[in-house]
Design a protein around this motif. Structure first.
Motif, mmCIF file in Angstrom:
data_model
loop_
_atom_site.group_PDB
_atom_site.id
_atom_site.type_symbol
_atom_site.label_atom_id
_atom_site.label_comp_id
_atom_site.label_asym_id
_atom_site.label_seq_id
_atom_site.Cartn_x
_atom_site.Cartn_y
_atom_site.Cartn_z
ATOM 1 N N UNK A 121 -16.934 54.742 6.466
ATOM 2 C CA UNK A 121 -16.633 53.353 6.140
ATOM 3 C C UNK A 121 -17.537 52.472 6.983
ATOM 4 N N UNK A 122 -18.208 51.516 6.355
ATOM 5 C CA UNK A 122 -19.085 50.599 7.064
ATOM 6 C C UNK A 122 -18.549 49.185 6.892
ATOM 7 N N UNK A 123 -18.344 48.492 8.012
ATOM 8 C CA UNK A 123 -17.841 47.120 7.979
ATOM 9 C C UNK A 123 -18.798 46.209 8.733
ATOM 10 N N UNK A 124 -18.647 44.920 8.522
ATOM 11 C CA UNK A 124 -19.445 43.930 9.236
ATOM 12 C C UNK A 124 -19.058 43.906 10.709
ATOM 13 N N UNK A 125 -20.025 43.651 11.583
ATOM 14 C CA UNK A 125 -19.738 43.683 13.021
ATOM 15 C C UNK A 125 -18.679 42.656 13.418
ATOM 16 N N UNK A 126 -18.660 41.512 12.746
ATOM 17 C CA UNK A 126 -17.650 40.530 13.127
ATOM 18 C C UNK A 126 -16.324 40.726 12.417
ATOM 19 N N UNK A 127 -16.286 41.608 11.440
ATOM 20 C CA UNK A 127 -14.978 42.099 10.989
ATOM 21 C C UNK A 127 -14.321 42.889 12.118
ATOM 22 N N UNK A 128 -15.112 43.712 12.788
ATOM 23 C CA UNK A 128 -14.574 44.493 13.908
ATOM 24 C C UNK A 128 -14.094 43.572 15.027
ATOM 25 N N UNK A 129 -14.856 42.520 15.323
ATOM 26 C CA UNK A 129 -14.424 41.559 16.336
ATOM 27 C C UNK A 129 -13.138 40.860 15.893
ATOM 28 N N UNK A 130 -13.046 40.547 14.603
ATOM 29 C CA UNK A 130 -11.834 39.907 14.092
ATOM 30 C C UNK A 130 -10.636 40.844 14.191
ATOM 31 N N UNK A 131 -10.828 42.114 13.891
ATOM 32 C CA UNK A 131 -9.747 43.096 14.037
ATOM 33 C C UNK A 131 -9.268 43.144 15.483
ATOM 34 N N UNK A 132 -10.201 42.998 16.420
ATOM 35 C CA UNK A 132 -9.846 43.089 17.839
ATOM 36 C C UNK A 132 -8.933 41.954 18.276
ATOM 37 N N UNK A 133 -9.134 40.745 17.734
ATOM 38 C CA UNK A 133 -8.359 39.605 18.219
ATOM 39 C C UNK A 133 -6.957 39.545 17.620
ATOM 40 N N UNK A 134 -6.636 40.488 16.735
ATOM 41 C CA UNK A 134 -5.274 40.511 16.181
ATOM 42 C C UNK A 134 -4.247 40.815 17.257
ATOM 43 N N UNK A 188 0.070 41.500 6.835
ATOM 44 C CA UNK A 188 -1.159 42.175 7.245
ATOM 45 C C UNK A 188 -2.166 41.173 7.794
ATOM 46 N N UNK A 189 -3.006 41.674 8.704
ATOM 47 C CA UNK A 189 -4.148 40.900 9.179
ATOM 48 C C UNK A 189 -5.348 41.221 8.296
ATOM 49 N N UNK A 190 -5.978 40.187 7.739
ATOM 50 C CA UNK A 190 -7.092 40.367 6.806
ATOM 51 C C UNK A 190 -8.356 39.781 7.425
ATOM 52 N N UNK A 191 -9.311 40.618 7.821
ATOM 53 C CA UNK A 191 -10.558 40.085 8.381
ATOM 54 C C UNK A 191 -11.440 39.497 7.286
ATOM 55 N N UNK A 192 -12.110 38.405 7.609
ATOM 56 C CA UNK A 192 -12.979 37.725 6.647
ATOM 57 C C UNK A 192 -14.385 37.667 7.227
ATOM 58 N N UNK A 193 -15.292 38.531 6.762
ATOM 59 C CA UNK A 193 -16.663 38.493 7.263
ATOM 60 C C UNK A 193 -17.429 37.339 6.628
ATOM 61 N N UNK A 194 -18.507 36.945 7.258
ATOM 62 C CA UNK A 194 -19.334 35.887 6.695
ATOM 63 C C UNK A 194 -20.582 35.696 7.522
ATOM 64 N N UNK A 195 -21.289 34.634 7.221
ATOM 65 C CA UNK A 195 -22.515 34.296 7.945
ATOM 66 C C UNK A 195 -22.394 32.889 8.508
ATOM 67 N N UNK A 196 -21.249 32.608 9.157
ATOM 68 C CA UNK A 196 -20.976 31.277 9.682
ATOM 69 C C UNK A 196 -21.939 30.823 10.749
ATOM 70 N N UNK A 197 -22.651 31.750 11.379
ATOM 71 C CA UNK A 197 -23.616 31.359 12.407
ATOM 72 C C UNK A 197 -24.816 30.619 11.859
ATOM 73 N N UNK A 198 -24.958 30.625 10.524
ATOM 74 C CA UNK A 198 -26.130 29.997 9.919
ATOM 75 C C UNK A 198 -25.824 28.631 9.310
ATOM 76 N N UNK A 199 -24.668 28.060 9.635
ATOM 77 C CA UNK A 199 -24.386 26.699 9.193
ATOM 78 C C UNK A 199 -25.325 25.728 9.905
ATOM 79 N N UNK A 200 -25.522 24.563 9.319
ATOM 80 C CA UNK A 200 -26.386 23.557 9.945
ATOM 81 C C UNK A 200 -25.742 23.008 11.215
ATOM 82 N N UNK A 201 -26.585 22.730 12.200
ATOM 83 C CA UNK A 201 -26.150 22.064 13.428
ATOM 84 C C UNK A 201 -27.011 20.820 13.593
ATOM 85 N N UNK A 202 -26.360 19.655 13.660
ATOM 86 C CA UNK A 202 -27.115 18.415 13.707
ATOM 87 C C UNK A 202 -26.854 17.610 14.967
ATOM 88 N N UNK A 203 -27.694 16.600 15.226
ATOM 89 C CA UNK A 203 -27.526 15.752 16.409
ATOM 90 C C UNK A 203 -26.414 14.729 16.226
#
Length: 341
Positions: free
Chosen positions: A107-120, A161-176
């Motif tokens: 089974x292969x999961x996203x790395x931040x799914x694993x981090x999300x599982x940890x914080x449960x 149940x705890x449901x992990x939600x993977x994504x690419x949130x680190x790539x959202x825009x960051x503005x001044x």
């Protein structure tokens, strides 16, 4: 409430779990659901041509316990039989693992799914609270991890149940937002013309931000390693480094607050990864929490949401271990991400 059918989710023990990062890979074997897991020394990804070579050399040749299953957390999208990793040259090929390593079930999961599982179920011993908001509400949570990149994962609680939600949130825009931001942002290195959160909130992002401050102020940069910038900032021995980490904390607070609102994360926002632990003294200062709560018209809501730094040294493995032992407690989707012999 009816329990999930574990016949399709449970994996045969012993189970190999692995957290595959851009620089290091961490592995452990869980002999059975009640046994202590067996940890192995960190593996440098650059030292092995493939993940199969690393597992064979560093796990199978070092242990008499033969894993029947593997659960791997990787950085990158999982959509086919060959899974390239975002920050290293390895390609995960589950069918090759089954054929060549004697593993029956992968089974292969996203790395931040694993981090999300940890914080449960993260204990107080493995986290440090930032700010005054507290509580362990059984509600949605978010984890952000500035490291090689900026990972983001959600954790939703529904139907027991705890449901992990993977994504690419680190790539959202960051503005001044501030006058100082407007001085600095023209000098921040862009990616295809835009500044994503990851362009600042990661290891190379610390350097990007430091160089932007130097350019804006007409100063020659003295450092090119994020560790040097961080150490001088924490020692208060270089004013540009100090401003870099103060602004890093502010921008991290802004993005963390954004993610808290997106997920309505009343259960808390957790900062994972090596950078969060290294700059913990800076995150304890007011800037992070002030930026987190500065979300008008919802500042009062954000003030009630707790924020933590994850101090567990192997949080992703802890998350994978929790799932491996009690898959019925988590709503982890395995469609298109599980391979069996």
């Amino acid at each position: 409430m009816p329990q999930l059918d574990t016949s399709e989710t449970a994996m045969p023990f012993p189970i190999l779990i692995g957290d595959i990062g851009g620089t290091n890979a961490r592995f452990a074997i869980i002999p059975d659901a009640a046994a202590e897991q067996i940890h192995f020394p960190n593996v440098r990804t650059a030292d092995f041509e493939t993940i199969d070579d690393a597992i064979r050399s560093c796990i199978l040749e070092k242990s008499s316990l033969r894993p029947r299953s593997a659960i791997l957390a990787v950085a990158g999208p999982i959509s086919r039989d060959e899974i390239p990793l975002t920050n290293c040259d390895w390609v995960v090929r589950p069918r090759t693992m089954i054929d060549g390593l004697g593993i029956e079930d992968v089974l292969v999961v996203n790395d931040f799914e694993a981090q999300a599982l940890a914080i449960a179920n993260l204990s107080d011993d493995n986290r440090e609270r930032l700010g005054d908001a507290s509580g362990d509400m059984i509600a949605s949570r978010v984890v952000l991890g500035p490291g090689t990149g900026l990972g983001v994962g959600g954790l939703v609680h529904a139907r027991g149940s705890w449901i992990p939600v993977p994504g690419e949130g680190g790539h959202v825009d960051l503005g001044p937002r501030t006058a100082r931001d407007l001085e600095l942002f023209p000098h921040v290195e862009t990616i295809e013309g835009r500044i994503s959160a990851e362009q600042i909130l990661c290891g190379r992002g610390i350097v990007n931000l430091y160089r932007a401050i130097c350019a804006a102020d007409g100063i020659a940069p003295a450092y090119s390693d994020p560790a040097d910038i961080t150490s001088h900032a924490l020692a208060a021995s270089d004013k540009v480094a100090v401003e870099t980490i103060n602004l890093f904390s502010t921008y991290l607070g802004r993005v963390a607050g954004d993610m808290a609102m997106i997920f309505m994360a009343r259960g808390g926002v957790f900062l994972s990864g090596g950078i969060s632990q290294k700059i913990l003294p800076a995150l304890r200062r007011p800037q992070f929490r002030a930026a987190f709560e500065d979300k008008a018209p919802h500042s009062e809501l954000l003030a009630t949401i707790p924020t933590y730094v994850v101090t567990h040294p192997l949080a992703a493995l802890a998350g994978l271990s929790s799932y491996a032992r009690k898959p019925e407690s988590f709503g982890v989707s395995t469609d298109g991400r599980r391979w069996r012999a």
